[in-house]
Design a protein around this motif. Structure first.
Motif, PDB file in Angstrom:
ATOM      1  N   ALA A  78     124.882  -0.922  19.042  1.00  0.00           N
ATOM      2  CA  ALA A  78     125.910  -0.424  18.128  1.00  0.00           C
ATOM      3  C   ALA A  78     126.162   1.033  18.463  1.00  0.00           C
ATOM      4  O   ALA A  78     125.296   1.704  19.051  1.00  0.00           O
ATOM      5  CB  ALA A  78     125.459  -0.550  16.677  1.00  0.00           C
ATOM      6  N   ILE A 103     129.040   4.703  17.828  1.00  0.00           N
ATOM      7  CA  ILE A 103     130.212   5.359  17.249  1.00  0.00           C
ATOM      8  C   ILE A 103     131.006   6.048  18.352  1.00  0.00           C
ATOM      9  O   ILE A 103     130.440   6.799  19.151  1.00  0.00           O
ATOM     10  CB  ILE A 103     129.778   6.436  16.228  1.00  0.00           C
ATOM     11  CG1 ILE A 103     128.996   5.813  15.075  1.00  0.00           C
ATOM     12  CG2 ILE A 103     130.989   7.237  15.721  1.00  0.00           C
ATOM     13  CD1 ILE A 103     129.829   5.030  14.103  1.00  0.00           C
ATOM     14  N   ILE A 113     118.993  -0.695  21.229  1.00  0.00           N
ATOM     15  CA  ILE A 113     119.919   0.249  21.874  1.00  0.00           C
ATOM     16  C   ILE A 113     120.981   0.697  20.882  1.00  0.00           C
ATOM     17  O   ILE A 113     121.445  -0.112  20.062  1.00  0.00           O
ATOM     18  CB  ILE A 113     120.608  -0.427  23.088  1.00  0.00           C
ATOM     19  CG1 ILE A 113     119.580  -0.778  24.160  1.00  0.00           C
ATOM     20  CG2 ILE A 113     121.704   0.452  23.679  1.00  0.00           C
ATOM     21  CD1 ILE A 113     120.133  -1.650  25.272  1.00  0.00           C
ATOM     22  N   ALA A 114     121.376   1.942  20.955  1.00  0.00           N
ATOM     23  CA  ALA A 114     122.525   2.437  20.185  1.00  0.00           C
ATOM     24  C   ALA A 114     123.098   3.652  20.906  1.00  0.00           C
ATOM     25  O   ALA A 114     122.436   4.238  21.772  1.00  0.00           O
ATOM     26  CB  ALA A 114     122.120   2.818  18.766  1.00  0.00           C
ATOM     27  N   PHE A 115     124.330   4.005  20.570  1.00  0.00           N
ATOM     28  CA  PHE A 115     124.955   5.151  21.225  1.00  0.00           C
ATOM     29  C   PHE A 115     125.869   5.876  20.257  1.00  0.00           C
ATOM     30  O   PHE A 115     126.237   5.342  19.201  1.00  0.00           O
ATOM     31  CB  PHE A 115     125.747   4.708  22.459  1.00  0.00           C
ATOM     32  CG  PHE A 115     127.014   3.972  22.127  1.00  0.00           C
ATOM     33  CD1 PHE A 115     126.993   2.616  21.864  1.00  0.00           C
ATOM     34  CD2 PHE A 115     128.235   4.634  22.079  1.00  0.00           C
ATOM     35  CE1 PHE A 115     128.160   1.925  21.553  1.00  0.00           C
ATOM     36  CE2 PHE A 115     129.413   3.960  21.778  1.00  0.00           C
ATOM     37  CZ  PHE A 115     129.366   2.596  21.511  1.00  0.00           C
ATOM     38  N   THR A 116     126.225   7.090  20.617  1.00  0.00           N
ATOM     39  CA  THR A 116     127.168   7.845  19.788  1.00  0.00           C
ATOM     40  C   THR A 116     127.948   8.857  20.630  1.00  0.00           C
ATOM     41  O   THR A 116     127.407   9.428  21.576  1.00  0.00           O
ATOM     42  CB  THR A 116     126.458   8.572  18.635  1.00  0.00           C
ATOM     43  OG1 THR A 116     127.437   9.264  17.856  1.00  0.00           O
ATOM     44  CG2 THR A 116     125.431   9.581  19.144  1.00  0.00           C
ATOM     45  N   GLU A 117     129.205   9.027  20.276  1.00  0.00           N
ATOM     46  CA  GLU A 117     130.002  10.096  20.875  1.00  0.00           C
ATOM     47  C   GLU A 117     130.019  11.316  19.962  1.00  0.00           C
ATOM     48  O   GLU A 117     130.503  12.367  20.359  1.00  0.00           O
ATOM     49  CB  GLU A 117     131.434   9.610  21.128  1.00  0.00           C
ATOM     50  CG  GLU A 117     131.522   8.556  22.221  1.00  0.00           C
ATOM     51  CD  GLU A 117     132.942   8.112  22.490  1.00  0.00           C
ATOM     52  OE1 GLU A 117     133.850   8.512  21.747  1.00  0.00           O
ATOM     53  OE2 GLU A 117     133.133   7.347  23.439  1.00  0.00           O
ATOM     54  N   LYS A 118     129.557  11.130  18.743  1.00  0.00           N
ATOM     55  CA  LYS A 118     129.395  12.272  17.841  1.00  0.00           C
ATOM     56  C   LYS A 118     127.992  12.819  18.065  1.00  0.00           C
ATOM     57  O   LYS A 118     127.031  12.058  18.034  1.00  0.00           O
ATOM     58  CB  LYS A 118     129.522  11.811  16.383  1.00  0.00           C
ATOM     59  CG  LYS A 118     130.920  11.851  15.823  1.00  0.00           C
ATOM     60  CD  LYS A 118     130.897  11.569  14.343  1.00  0.00           C
ATOM     61  CE  LYS A 118     132.203  11.942  13.687  1.00  0.00           C
ATOM     62  NZ  LYS A 118     132.223  11.600  12.258  1.00  0.00           N
ATOM     63  N   ASP A 149     120.130   2.922  14.018  1.00  0.00           N
ATOM     64  CA  ASP A 149     120.686   1.685  14.586  1.00  0.00           C
ATOM     65  C   ASP A 149     119.763   1.123  15.665  1.00  0.00           C
ATOM     66  O   ASP A 149     119.472  -0.071  15.700  1.00  0.00           O
ATOM     67  CB  ASP A 149     122.066   1.951  15.205  1.00  0.00           C
ATOM     68  CG  ASP A 149     123.180   1.953  14.172  1.00  0.00           C
ATOM     69  OD1 ASP A 149     122.971   1.415  13.066  1.00  0.00           O
ATOM     70  OD2 ASP A 149     124.266   2.499  14.476  1.00  0.00           O
ATOM     71  N   GLY A 172     125.902   2.706  26.118  1.00  0.00           N
ATOM     72  CA  GLY A 172     125.768   1.687  25.076  1.00  0.00           C
ATOM     73  C   GLY A 172     125.297   0.346  25.567  1.00  0.00           C
ATOM     74  O   GLY A 172     125.289  -0.629  24.811  1.00  0.00           O
TER      75      GLY A 172
END
Lengths: 462, 443
Positions: free
Chosen positions: A45, A47, B64-69, B81, B334
């Motif tokens: 998951a 953002i 696994i999780a990812f963020t651009e923030k 997450d 991701g």
């Protein structure tokens, strides 16, 4: 990005000489769980977040984006974009426009259960249903893989015409892939239904049926022979068969191609470009359809656009810049994958409208030909119209009957040359979800058609 | 928050959450690009982005999780997450990479004078390129797509065993597409390339190349259906070999999706074929000291004189096969780790392409159309193509609207010769022209 920040950036953009200024803020939450070989292979998951800023001078576009929505960051981006314009002509007006209070786009979906609320764990039993069904179809099924993916995209668009609008788009998609094996030969077939719906799409989906369809196709094609390559009549199945129209005719009807004169249809508005049996639509308004959008990515309410009516070209698919350059009206078709792309004209739900012919009627006119109920992917050159598509599931037509399965066939032609040869259109219109890649990234679309008969097309075989 | 700071922050959160192990990949990147049409700049873009992905292991389960923030709040959500996903996935036999020393060489691809080249320089270059393409040949009726860009990115890696690594990549690129017509026939040719330095990019004659590619296809027609010797030019040979690279991956064999499973040590191809993963060749774009799981990379001979020598592995597949990883993991922020060549190199032969087609009737293919009819699992290849029919080294006529049908695993046994020439692309794939004994062609 609150209203004062948006107002300030737009004012500054106009003062810097832009004819049009637009801010596009996006926050998208993506989540997926996948299963393969009896195991939950992956759960992920994340953002995605950013703000895109577009300045338009006449029809010249200057675009940039940042992951930071602070006024400082946006002003810095604006200065860089204005500098990028350099000494090229600028508008002299620069009059400020007051943003209207924010509005919410009209509803084009009704979410019963948010994927976030349902949670990732709720996907596990659904995936197990796909696995159990797939392996139960035949001992020759060697592998079943499946995934459930969802995204919730929240956008806000503000522009120098005073528009300030918000929209939220929730999409859900199930994918299943089944590998069949016999004597060392393998064939993979898949299905990927999707919708502009919440988690209830997964709960109400006939997962078993989609999995069975994929498994049975893989098994049928496993023992298929090859077809000899030559020109022949073709019957293209409904649903994903529409990908040929999408690629070979739809893209050349986008103003993004027309403005570059990179389409055989550039000067054909009002002219007969297809067989009179053909009416084609690009419709963004279909309720909860995978390719629908309440507003496009310029904030314009979307619409149902008739592209071809009884063979006559009626409209192009148009965004703001395309409309200006091609002198046509906007059709609410500006789309982009994310804030990382400036919007351009793109398709939404594109299909050939239903006719009256039946499959037996189409077959009865063919002594030797190809029936292709399921196409794979393909490629097209919009400037020349040349296309090439793989047939995922094909059958020989012999004396009006569907006979042996064939594999490895490809369909080759030019979109504008094939349109006049679509002589029969069925009544069984069906739409299929897909992803379309082009200048502004990968966007959800549906392609569709009823079963159609093409009088002659080159088939590549062995 | 800066990317390295965000990585440290989420690493602290992972430790506090009791993650037994974790690794983090991240990037920040920028690019500036222009697109020109009919002598003016139609689009200019300035892009800056960053993202971070974390893979945590709890109770031997990955999440696994990812963020651009990269705010503190977003990093916390990202970590939460990832940890929650460890409750969904099955147990695995591997964890993060141990801190082994990597090759000491610097594999950064730094463009000299990168910051001194402005968007304005790119605009002038692209406009001149378009104008030249339009003026070189009267049959060119349109140049719909021309552009230039500069881009820079830094990739970061950090794991709980103490590996911390980063690599920078920069380049300048340009492209152009032209349309030419002859009677009713229209043909579009395309050419793109990139270079580390702007001066080198400007030294390429992109306009001439795109015009040549466009006009030489005018008059194209299909050949009669039949069986033809085929030379895949070095413009497309890399596409063919990379399209069918996955059978060489250990993970695909484990899944039963490689027809090379159980065939290590066997002769699977013509003795002239040598395929390697060459991560330390600094002349190639994909050179790397570590893979995307932090494992030191190494040169791997995958096929040597036609013999299948070695599967490529990431950590997970290596653990399942009870072998050491070869350092060939690939992964985005991701995604789950997959496998890939770290520079895919086919060794050169001794003759030029012209020498290879000097006798007999040979179909030279230099453009492939789509890959939907190609399966790396079955080896099936059914693909549209364009090129030239050649006889005794001379072009008879350009060819289009044909489909090539073959099986990859049979085709590589049928490679008669490999040329001594690579193409001029700045790329991670380097494959010379391949002469195949015979392929079924429908026209």
């Amino acid at each position: 990005m609150d209203q004062p920040v948006a107002q300030s950036i737009i004012d500054s953009g106009l003062k810097a000489g832009a004819d049009f200024v637009e801010l596009y803020e996006e926050e998208t939450r993506n989540a997926a769980v996948s299963l393969r070989d009896h195991k939950i292979e992956n759960a992920t998951a994340g953002i995605e977040y950013g703000v895109g800023l577009r300045l338009i001078y006449g029809t010249d576009v200057v675009y940039g984006y940042t992951g930071n929505d602070s006024i400082d960051s946006l002003e810095q981006l604006l200065r860089a974009l204005v500098a990028a314009r350099g000494n090229m002509p600028k508008s002299k007006t620069g009059e400020a426009v007051t943003l209207k209070p924010i509005t919410v786009a009209p509803a084009i979906q009704e979410i019963h259960l948010s994927p976030v609320k349902a949670g990732q764990a709720a996907k596990l039993p659904l995936l197990m249903r796909a696995e159990n069904t797939g392996y139960s179809v035949s001992p020759q099924v060697a592998q079943v893989s499946a995934s459930l993916a969802d995204s919730i995209k929240k956008i806000r668009i503000a522009n120098s015409e005073g528009l300030f609008v918000a929209d939220e788009r929730t999409r859900t998609r199930f994918s299943v892939s089944v590998t069949a094996e016999k004597d060392g030969e393998r064939f993979v077939a898949g299905e990927s239904p999707g919708a502009l719906k919440g988690f209830e799409f997964f709960e109400n989906l006939d997962i078993e049926n989609f999995t069975r369809i994929a498994a049975e196709r893989a098994l049928r094609m496993l023992s298929a022979g090859y077809i000899e390559g030559k020109k022949m009549p073709i019957v293209l199945g409904n649903g994903f068969g529409g990908v040929i129209f999408h690629e070979a005719c739809g893209h050349p009807l986008e103003t993004e191609a027309v403005r570059k004169k990179a389409t055989p249809f550039a000067d054909k508005l009002g002219k007969q470009i297809a067989h009179p049996a053909v009416t084609a639509i690009d419709d963004g308004t279909l309720f909860e359809s995978w390719g629908s959008v309440a507003i496009d990515d310029e904030g314009m309410p979307t619409e149902k656009t008739t592209l071809i009516e009884n063979g006559i070209l009626r409209n192009f698919i148009s965004d703001r810049v395309g409309a200006l350059e091609c002198n046509v009206r906007r059709t609410g078709s500006a789309r982009r994958e994310s804030y990382k792309y400036a919007p351009v004209s793109r398709m939404r739900n594109t299909y050939i409208a239903a006719g009256k012919s039946t499959l037996p009627e189409m077959l009865s006119e063919i002594s030797e030909g190809l029936y292709a109920p399921k196409l794979g992917g393909g490629s097209v050159n919009p400037a020349t119209g040349e296309f090439n598509f793989a047939v995922e599931e094909g059958y020989r037509i012999h004396n009006g009957k569907i006979t042996d399965p064939v594999r490895g066939a490809t369909l080759i032609g030019k979109g504008h040359e094939i349109l006049p040869h679509i002589s029969m259109v069925g009544s069984d219109l069906e739409l299929t979800a897909g992803m379309c890649g082009a200048t502004s990234g990968s966007v959800p679309v549906t392609v569709g058609q009823p079963t159609i008969k093409v009088d002659e097309m080159l088939v590549g075989g062995r | 928050m800066r990317v390295p700071d965000a990585m440290d922050k989420i690493a602290d959160l992972a430790r506090a959450a009791g993650a037994a192990d974790f690794d983090i990949i991240a990037y920040d990147s920028m690019s500036e690009s222009v697109e020109v049409f009919e002598g003016k700049v139609a689009n200019s873009e300035i892009q800056k982005s960053a993202a971070l992905g974390i893979r945590v292991f709890k109770d031997s389960r990955p999440g696994i999780a990812f963020t651009e923030k990269l705010s503190a709040e977003a990093l916390k959500t990202c970590l939460d997450d990832a940890v929650s996903h460890t409750k969904l996935t099955d147990r695995v036999l591997f964890s993060v990479a141990e801190n082994q020393p990597a090759v000491g060489a610097n594999f950064d691809h730094i463009s000299p004078g990168f910051d001194k080249v402005s968007l304005s320089d790119l605009m002038h270059f692209a406009i001149e390129l378009e104008q030249k393409a339009r003026s070189l040949d009267s049959r060119i009726e349109n140049v719909p797509y021309t552009g230039a860009a500069r881009s820079s990115s830094t990739g970061y890696f950090l794991n709980s065993r103490g590996i911390r690594h980063e690599q920078r990549d920069q380049d300048f690129s340009a492209y152009s597409a032209a349309v030419a017509s002859l009677g009713e026939q229209k043909k579009m040719g395309f050419y793109s390339n990139s270079r580390l330095s702007f001066a080198d990019l400007k030294g390429l004659d992109i306009a001439n190349e795109v015009v040549r590619r466009t006009t030489e296809q005018l008059g194209a027609k299909p050949v009669s259906s039949g069986h033809y010797p085929v030379l895949f030019s070095n413009r497309v040979s890399g596409q063919i070999i990379s399209m069918y690279s996955s059978p060489f991956f250990g993970e695909m064999a484990i899944r039963g999706q490689s027809r090379l499973k159980g065939r290590l040590g066997e002769t699977i191809a013509s003795p002239v074929l040598n395929i390697a993963s060459a991560p330390h060749d600094t002349a190639l774009r994909g050179s790397r000291a570590r893979d995307s799981e932090g494992v030191p990379t190494q040169h791997i001979d995958v096929v040597s004189s036609g013999k299948f020598m070695q599967f490529l592995y990431n950590l997970e597949a290596a653990a399942l096969d009870k072998v050491k990883t070869t350092g060939n993991a690939v992964r985005s922020v991701g995604s789950k780790a997959g496998t890939g060549f770290k520079n895919l190199v086919v060794a050169k032969g001794k003759q030029t392409a012209q020498e290879l087609i000097a006798s007999g009737k040979i179909l030279v293919i230099d453009k492939l159309e789509g890959a939907a009819g190609c399966s790396a699992i079955s080896g099936e290849m059914s693909i549209g193509a364009q090129g030239f029919l050649c006889e005794n080294g001379h072009r008879v006529h350009p060819v289009d609207r044909i489909t090539l049908s073959a099986n990859y695993f049979e085709m590589i046994k049928n490679i008669e010769a490999i040329s001594s020439e690579y193409n001029e692309q700045w790329s991670s794939i380097r494959v010379p022209d391949l002469l195949i004994g015979g392929i079924s062609v429908a026209g």
